[in-house]
Motif scaffolding. Structure first.
Motif, PDB file in Angstrom:
ATOM      1  N   GLU A 286      10.296  -1.291   4.757  1.00 20.75           N
ATOM      2  CA  GLU A 286       9.878   0.068   5.571  1.00 20.75           C
ATOM      3  C   GLU A 286       9.141   1.541   4.483  1.00 20.75           C
ATOM      4  OE1 GLU A 286      12.574   1.214   9.178  1.00 20.75           O
ATOM      5  OE2 GLU A 286      12.564   2.794   7.676  1.00 20.75           O
ATOM      6  N   VAL A 287       8.334   1.659   4.643  1.00 19.96           N
ATOM      7  CA  VAL A 287       7.827   2.742   3.922  1.00 19.96           C
ATOM      8  C   VAL A 287       6.572   3.880   4.333  1.00 19.96           C
ATOM      9  CG1 VAL A 287       5.755   3.664   1.566  1.00 19.96           C
ATOM     10  CG2 VAL A 287       7.054   0.930   2.554  1.00 19.96           C
ATOM     11  N   VAL A 288       7.154   5.741   3.287  1.00 19.57           N
ATOM     12  CA  VAL A 288       6.845   6.336   3.924  1.00 19.57           C
ATOM     13  C   VAL A 288       5.572   6.546   3.475  1.00 19.57           C
ATOM     14  CG1 VAL A 288       7.394   8.980   4.661  1.00 19.57           C
ATOM     15  CG2 VAL A 288       9.594   7.223   4.173  1.00 19.57           C
ATOM     16  N   LEU A 289       4.021   6.955   3.960  1.00 18.32           N
ATOM     17  CA  LEU A 289       3.238   7.389   2.819  1.00 18.32           C
ATOM     18  C   LEU A 289       2.977   8.279   2.112  1.00 18.32           C
ATOM     19  CD1 LEU A 289       0.941   5.070   5.680  1.00 18.32           C
ATOM     20  CD2 LEU A 289       2.212   4.324   3.635  1.00 18.32           C
ATOM     21  N   ALA A 290       1.913   8.844   2.054  1.00 21.33           N
ATOM     22  CA  ALA A 290       0.855   9.720   1.102  1.00 21.33           C
ATOM     23  C   ALA A 290       1.313  10.728   2.743  1.00 21.33           C
ATOM     24  CB  ALA A 290       0.544   9.866   0.345  1.00 21.33           C
ATOM     25  N   ASP A 291       0.429  10.693   3.916  1.00 19.37           N
ATOM     26  CA  ASP A 291       0.843  11.319   4.587  1.00 19.37           C
ATOM     27  C   ASP A 291       1.568  11.770   5.480  1.00 19.37           C
ATOM     28  OD1 ASP A 291       1.227   9.488   6.204  1.00 19.37           O
ATOM     29  OD2 ASP A 291      -1.282   9.221   7.067  1.00 19.37           O
ATOM     30  N   GLY A 292       2.800  10.821   4.988  1.00 22.37           N
ATOM     31  CA  GLY A 292       3.411  10.984   5.824  1.00 22.37           C
ATOM     32  C   GLY A 292       4.899  10.233   6.574  1.00 22.37           C
ATOM     33  N   SER A 293       3.481   9.527   6.686  1.00 18.99           N
ATOM     34  CA  SER A 293       4.187   8.682   8.076  1.00 18.99           C
ATOM     35  C   SER A 293       4.529   7.939   7.642  1.00 18.99           C
ATOM     36  CB  SER A 293       2.729   7.738   8.930  1.00 18.99           C
ATOM     37  OG  SER A 293       2.120   7.353   7.548  1.00 18.99           O
ATOM     38  N   LEU A 294       5.833   6.999   8.787  1.00 21.04           N
ATOM     39  CA  LEU A 294       6.714   6.007   8.304  1.00 21.04           C
ATOM     40  C   LEU A 294       6.074   4.774   9.193  1.00 21.04           C
ATOM     41  CD1 LEU A 294       9.371   4.675   7.211  1.00 21.04           C
ATOM     42  CD2 LEU A 294       9.992   5.451   9.673  1.00 21.04           C
ATOM     43  N   VAL A 295       6.140   3.514   7.581  1.00 22.79           N
ATOM     44  CA  VAL A 295       4.959   2.543   8.614  1.00 22.79           C
ATOM     45  C   VAL A 295       5.871   1.466   8.083  1.00 22.79           C
ATOM     46  CG1 VAL A 295       3.031   2.883   8.367  1.00 22.79           C
ATOM     47  CG2 VAL A 295       3.410   1.960   6.376  1.00 22.79           C
ATOM     48  N   ARG A 296       6.143   0.292   8.770  1.00 26.28           N
ATOM     49  CA  ARG A 296       6.388  -1.552   8.004  1.00 26.28           C
ATOM     50  C   ARG A 296       5.657  -1.768   7.965  1.00 26.28           C
ATOM     51  NH1 ARG A 296      10.307  -4.133   8.674  1.00 26.28           N
ATOM     52  NH2 ARG A 296      11.233  -6.202   9.451  1.00 26.28           N
ATOM     53  N   THR A 297       5.507  -3.283   6.446  1.00 26.14           N
ATOM     54  CA  THR A 297       4.760  -3.507   6.651  1.00 26.14           C
ATOM     55  C   THR A 297       5.489  -5.035   5.733  1.00 26.14           C
ATOM     56  OG1 THR A 297       3.006  -4.171   4.337  1.00 26.14           O
ATOM     57  CG2 THR A 297       5.071  -2.768   4.032  1.00 26.14           C
ATOM     58  N   ASP A 298       4.760  -6.060   6.100  1.00 30.11           N
ATOM     59  CA  ASP A 298       5.498  -8.021   5.460  1.00 30.11           C
ATOM     60  C   ASP A 298       3.763  -8.593   5.405  1.00 30.11           C
ATOM     61  OD1 ASP A 298       4.251  -8.388   8.083  1.00 30.11           O
ATOM     62  OD2 ASP A 298       6.017  -8.011   9.288  1.00 30.11           O
ATOM     63  N   ALA A 299       4.271  -9.535   5.284  1.00 26.04           N
ATOM     64  CA  ALA A 299       2.932 -10.874   4.783  1.00 26.04           C
ATOM     65  C   ALA A 299       1.924 -10.102   6.124  1.00 26.04           C
ATOM     66  CB  ALA A 299       3.549 -11.570   4.597  1.00 26.04           C
ATOM     67  N   SER A 300       2.007  -9.921   7.116  1.00 27.68           N
ATOM     68  CA  SER A 300       0.667  -9.692   7.742  1.00 27.68           C
ATOM     69  C   SER A 300       0.744  -8.623   8.635  1.00 27.68           C
ATOM     70  CB  SER A 300       1.384 -10.911   9.520  1.00 27.68           C
ATOM     71  OG  SER A 300       2.427 -10.708   9.971  1.00 27.68           O
ATOM     72  N   THR A 301       1.896  -7.488   8.470  1.00 26.05           N
ATOM     73  CA  THR A 301       1.466  -6.426   8.803  1.00 26.05           C
ATOM     74  C   THR A 301       1.026  -5.436   7.342  1.00 26.05           C
ATOM     75  OG1 THR A 301       3.064  -6.583  10.101  1.00 26.05           O
ATOM     76  CG2 THR A 301       2.360  -4.187  10.323  1.00 26.05           C
ATOM     77  N   ARG A 302      -0.362  -4.774   7.518  1.00 27.43           N
ATOM     78  CA  ARG A 302      -0.849  -4.106   6.907  1.00 27.43           C
ATOM     79  C   ARG A 302      -0.128  -4.954   5.582  1.00 27.43           C
ATOM     80  NH1 ARG A 302      -1.288   1.989   7.238  1.00 27.43           N
ATOM     81  NH2 ARG A 302      -0.837   2.429   8.944  1.00 27.43           N
ATOM     82  N   PRO A 303      -0.939  -6.156   5.610  1.00 26.74           N
ATOM     83  CA  PRO A 303      -0.716  -6.898   4.223  1.00 26.74           C
ATOM     84  C   PRO A 303      -1.046  -6.387   2.649  1.00 26.74           C
ATOM     85  CG  PRO A 303      -2.049  -7.601   5.654  1.00 26.74           C
ATOM     86  CD  PRO A 303      -1.676  -6.447   6.240  1.00 26.74           C
ATOM     87  N   GLU A 304      -2.710  -5.687   2.453  1.00 26.76           N
ATOM     88  CA  GLU A 304      -2.623  -5.101   1.176  1.00 26.76           C
ATOM     89  C   GLU A 304      -1.149  -4.023   0.509  1.00 26.76           C
ATOM     90  OE1 GLU A 304      -4.579  -7.225  -0.049  1.00 26.76           O
ATOM     91  OE2 GLU A 304      -5.508  -5.169  -1.086  1.00 26.76           O
ATOM     92  N   LEU A 305      -0.965  -2.965   1.611  1.00 24.65           N
ATOM     93  CA  LEU A 305       0.419  -2.309   1.153  1.00 24.65           C
ATOM     94  C   LEU A 305       1.597  -3.363   0.792  1.00 24.65           C
ATOM     95  CD1 LEU A 305       1.097   0.352   1.032  1.00 24.65           C
ATOM     96  CD2 LEU A 305       2.240   0.272   3.391  1.00 24.65           C
ATOM     97  N   PHE A 306       1.689  -4.525   1.749  1.00 23.38           N
ATOM     98  CA  PHE A 306       2.814  -5.401   0.953  1.00 23.38           C
ATOM     99  C   PHE A 306       2.665  -5.995   0.014  1.00 23.38           C
ATOM    100  CE2 PHE A 306       5.169  -9.604   1.889  1.00 23.38           C
ATOM    101  CZ  PHE A 306       6.507  -8.643   2.172  1.00 23.38           C
ATOM    102  N   TRP A 307       1.526  -6.336  -0.426  1.00 29.15           N
ATOM    103  CA  TRP A 307       0.612  -6.883  -1.351  1.00 29.15           C
ATOM    104  C   TRP A 307       1.377  -5.457  -2.972  1.00 29.15           C
ATOM    105  CZ3 TRP A 307      -3.281  -5.180  -5.167  1.00 29.15           C
ATOM    106  CH2 TRP A 307      -3.112  -5.936  -6.209  1.00 29.15           C
ATOM    107  N   ALA A 308       0.949  -4.859  -2.789  1.00 29.01           N
ATOM    108  CA  ALA A 308       1.392  -3.687  -3.136  1.00 29.01           C
ATOM    109  C   ALA A 308       2.229  -3.462  -3.438  1.00 29.01           C
ATOM    110  CB  ALA A 308      -0.148  -2.568  -2.722  1.00 29.01           C
ATOM    111  N   ILE A 309       3.039  -3.279  -2.498  1.00 26.71           N
ATOM    112  CA  ILE A 309       4.888  -2.346  -3.340  1.00 26.71           C
ATOM    113  C   ILE A 309       5.097  -3.719  -4.286  1.00 26.71           C
ATOM    114  CG2 ILE A 309       5.065  -0.800  -1.047  1.00 26.71           C
ATOM    115  CD1 ILE A 309       6.631  -3.482   0.220  1.00 26.71           C
ATOM    116  N   ARG A 310       5.101  -4.978  -4.185  1.00 24.04           N
ATOM    117  CA  ARG A 310       5.472  -5.641  -5.156  1.00 24.04           C
ATOM    118  C   ARG A 310       4.429  -5.479  -6.259  1.00 24.04           C
ATOM    119  NH1 ARG A 310       4.989 -10.802  -1.877  1.00 24.04           N
ATOM    120  NH2 ARG A 310       2.738 -10.235  -0.341  1.00 24.04           N
ATOM    121  N   GLY A 311       5.283  -4.621  -6.721  1.00 19.78           N
ATOM    122  CA  GLY A 311       4.650  -3.928  -8.428  1.00 19.78           C
ATOM    123  C   GLY A 311       3.696  -3.444  -8.893  1.00 19.78           C
ATOM    124  N   ALA A 312       3.131  -2.136  -7.437  1.00 15.72           N
ATOM    125  CA  ALA A 312       2.754  -0.465  -7.961  1.00 15.72           C
ATOM    126  C   ALA A 312       3.349  -0.339  -6.873  1.00 15.72           C
ATOM    127  CB  ALA A 312       1.263  -1.550  -7.827  1.00 15.72           C
TER     128      ALA A 312
END
Ligand SMILES: Cc1cc2nc3c(=O)[nH]c(=O)nc-3n(C[C@H](O)[C@H](O)[C@H](O)COP(=O)(O)OP(=O)(O)OC[C@H]3O[C@@H](n4cnc5c(N)ncnc54)[C@H](O)[C@@H]3O)c2cc1C
Length: 565
Positions: A286-312
């Motif tokens: 679960e990630v709170v983004l810069a605009d304040g929204s709370l999103v869930r991410t995994d391999a199929s939901t917002r996959p780019e975000l999920f890729w990015a949080i694993r290292g950056a």
């Protein structure tokens, strides 16, 4: 003294037993008057009272205290007693009943419960922060507050933030980001366990979003070994909680490190060669983004975000919970060895060869310091053999014993949580600036080993670490996560107290490295981002940054520049 207390003091602590009727009221009045005469709000001065047992009946006792609280403004009662039975009644019955009575009566009388900051605390406020606009209910610690001393610094770095916000829910994290966005010119630090090597989870005069209260550890699915962990938890707490189920999650070597910083960067731990990086176990977040929204991410939901949080992760949002699939891990072999080393270069080469040839159940790291006049070079080796079979443990360690004379050795079969229980999770009081350099290498070549030996001999490096990565870490494709240097078999770290001397030495070593691990570096060099992320990874990250944080709200710890529109 009462006038002085009113003008300058933080509180008044008289003893009821020594007071005549009217003394308390007169004393309070003298303090209030003196406070008002210098423009202080009398509520700044805390009223405390030493008391004895005011009544045998707990209810009557509580009623007397409630009157003292409501009529005379006493906020703290100290009972002068050493009878355990009385202390028990005081704690179990009198105190709760007093609080209840006071709360009820306050409601009736319409007394607001707003604590007042002293004028000294108000004077310590920093320029440019709208302190009065902190959202209601969000805990804020200011420079003049009592707790500030324990939240200003991190483990590695001294700091003097203007305000520390301590959200206790993802919703409050969002509010904290909103507050930060209203102060775009101020530094913004995100802090979980406060062990960032770069020290960028504190700052000078800026805002800190401190996630320590988000520290739950919860089992989601026993059969799948799925757990949900908050960023504020520490790895020794995680190890202890998972250990109850016979599970473990490879994290790092130090139990005090927080989940948030490590699990958004990589996580090179004691079980790395066998079980991979910490991020390789992440299944959702679960990630709170810069605009304040709370999103869930995994391999199929917002996959780019999920890729990015694993290292950056630090660049794209604030992770408020991590879902990990953890491993079954029983007791393991825990080795602490020390060698007297005459030929450092040969030792490093031999050490690396043994690791590369060893089965994956072996993960170790080596520590060395600078030369000590008149004493031999000592190299320490710490590590885990993921086996509870003594013969296997000895078989894995024996080759090291042949490299150089052992001057100390301890090898135990121990539960993993016990190995991780090596830290103090109390307040951190780091000072100054950290100076740490990181590199990743595939093999310890003779040229690298020579350069490392020369660097150690220079005396500029009090802390040198050569750590095994490789194994399962390299099973993951390079483009699967933002941590990309999958082919590295070793991580190299050098710390120094003097940045210039450190860099002068590090340059010769860096010529042999290929990539670096952000979690072990503190440098400000612009090139370091390119070293941490290969070109294709960086291009992808820049595109994700442009989508998720185009205004660069998260820029204080190894900022990635958003791709141009
Ligand atoms: C004594 C010691 C031993 C260590 N050993 C290891 C080791 O064995 N293996 C290893 O891999 N690393 C190790 N590290 C490095 C450690 O993993 C990193 O420094 C990590 O960032 C610390 O996490 P933290 O939450 O304690 O840090 P913090 O100081 O709280 O945070 C560090 C940075 O991470 C980012 N961040 C923090 N929380 C979040 C979040 N929830 N969402 C997004 N970004 C966030 C912020 O940019 C912040 O500046 C060690 C560090 C120390 C001091």
């Amino acid at each position: 003294m009462l006038a002085l207390t009113g003008r300058k003091g933080d509180g008044w602590l008289p003893s009821l037993g020594y007071m005549k009727p009217g003394d308390l009221q007169n004393g309070n009045a003298a303090i209030d008057e003196a406070a008002a005469s210098v423009g202080r709000d009398p509520r700044e001065i805390r009223r405390l009272l030493n008391i004895g047992q005011l009544a045998a009946d707990p209810r009557e006792f509580a009623e007397r205290l409630a009157r003292l609280a409501l009529d005379d403004g006493i906020g703290t009662f100290i009972i002068a007693a050493d009878d355990p039975r009385l202390l028990q009644i005081f704690g179990d019955e009198v105190a709760p009943a007093t609080r209840e009575l006071v709360a009820r009566e306050r409601g009736v009388r319409g007394i607001a419960q707003a604590p007042v900051r002293s004028s000294a605390a108000l004077a310590a406020r920093r320029e440019g922060i709208a302190y009065d606009e902190v959202p209601a209910g969000l805990r804020a610690i200011e420079p003049g507050d009592f707790d500030y001393a324990d939240v200003r610094a991190t483990y590695m770095r001294g700091g003097a933030p203007g305000i520390v916000l301590q959200p206790d829910s993802p919703g409050q994290v969002s509010e904290a980001i909103g507050f930060a966005r209203r102060h775009p010119e101020l530094p913004l630090a995100v802090r979980s366990g406060g062990h960032g090597i770069s020290g960028r989870s504190t700052n000078d005069g800026g805002i800190v979003i401190d996630l320590r209260a988000l520290n739950d550890i919860e089992v989601l699915d026993r059969d799948k070994r799925l757990v949900r962990i908050g960023p504020g938890a520490r790895w020794m707490e995680v190890a202890a909680a998972l250990g109850e189920h016979g599970w473990a999650l490879s994290s790092g070597d130090y139990g005090g490190v927080g989940v948030g910083g490590l699990a958004t960067a990589g996580g090179i731990g004691f079980l790395a060669r066998e079980h991979g990086l910490t991020i390789d176990h992440l299944r959702a977040a679960e990630v709170v983004l810069a605009d304040g929204s709370l999103v869930r991410t995994d391999a199929s939901t917002r996959p780019e975000l999920f890729w990015a949080i694993r290292g950056a992760g630090a660049n794209v949002g604030i992770v408020t919970s991590f879902d990990f699939e953890v491993d079954e891990v029983g007791d393991v072999g825990w080795a602490q060895l020390a060698f007297q080393v005459d030929d450092v270069a040969a030792f490093l080469e031999g050490y690396a060869r043994i690791i590369e040839d060893a089965p994956r159940d072996l993960t170790v790291f080596l520590l060395a310091g600078g030369p000590r006049p008149g004493q031999p070079q000592v190299v320490q080796l710490y590590g885990v053999v993921d086996s509870d079979d003594p013969d296997t443990v000895i078989a894995r360690l024996q080759p090291f014993a042949e490299l150089a004379p052992l001057v100390q050795q301890s090898v135990q079969i121990a539960p993993y949580p016990q190995i991780m229980a090596n830290a103090d999770t109390g307040p951190q009081h780091g000072a100054g600036e950290p100076h740490s350099r990181s590199g990743l290498i595939e093999h310890v070549t003779p040229a690298f080993a020579e350069a490392a030996a020369r660097m150690l001999a220079s005396g500029a490096i009090p802390f040198f670490q050569l750590r095994a990565v490789g194994g399962a870490v390299a099973d993951v494709p390079e483009d699967a996560t933002a941590y990309a240097h999958r082919s590295a078999n070793f991580s190299v770290v050098a710390l120094g107290s003097n940045a210039e001397r450190l860099d002068a030495q590090w340059r010769t070593l860096a010529a042999h490295t290929a990539g670096m691990y952000l979690s072990f570096d503190s440098s400000e060099r612009p090139e370091r981002i390119g070293e941490a992320f290969p070109p294709a990874t960086l291009a992808r990250l820049r595109a994700i940054k442009a989508e998720y944080d185009p205004a660069c709200v998260f820029r204080d710890n190894f900022a990635i520049e958003p791709a141009a529109a």
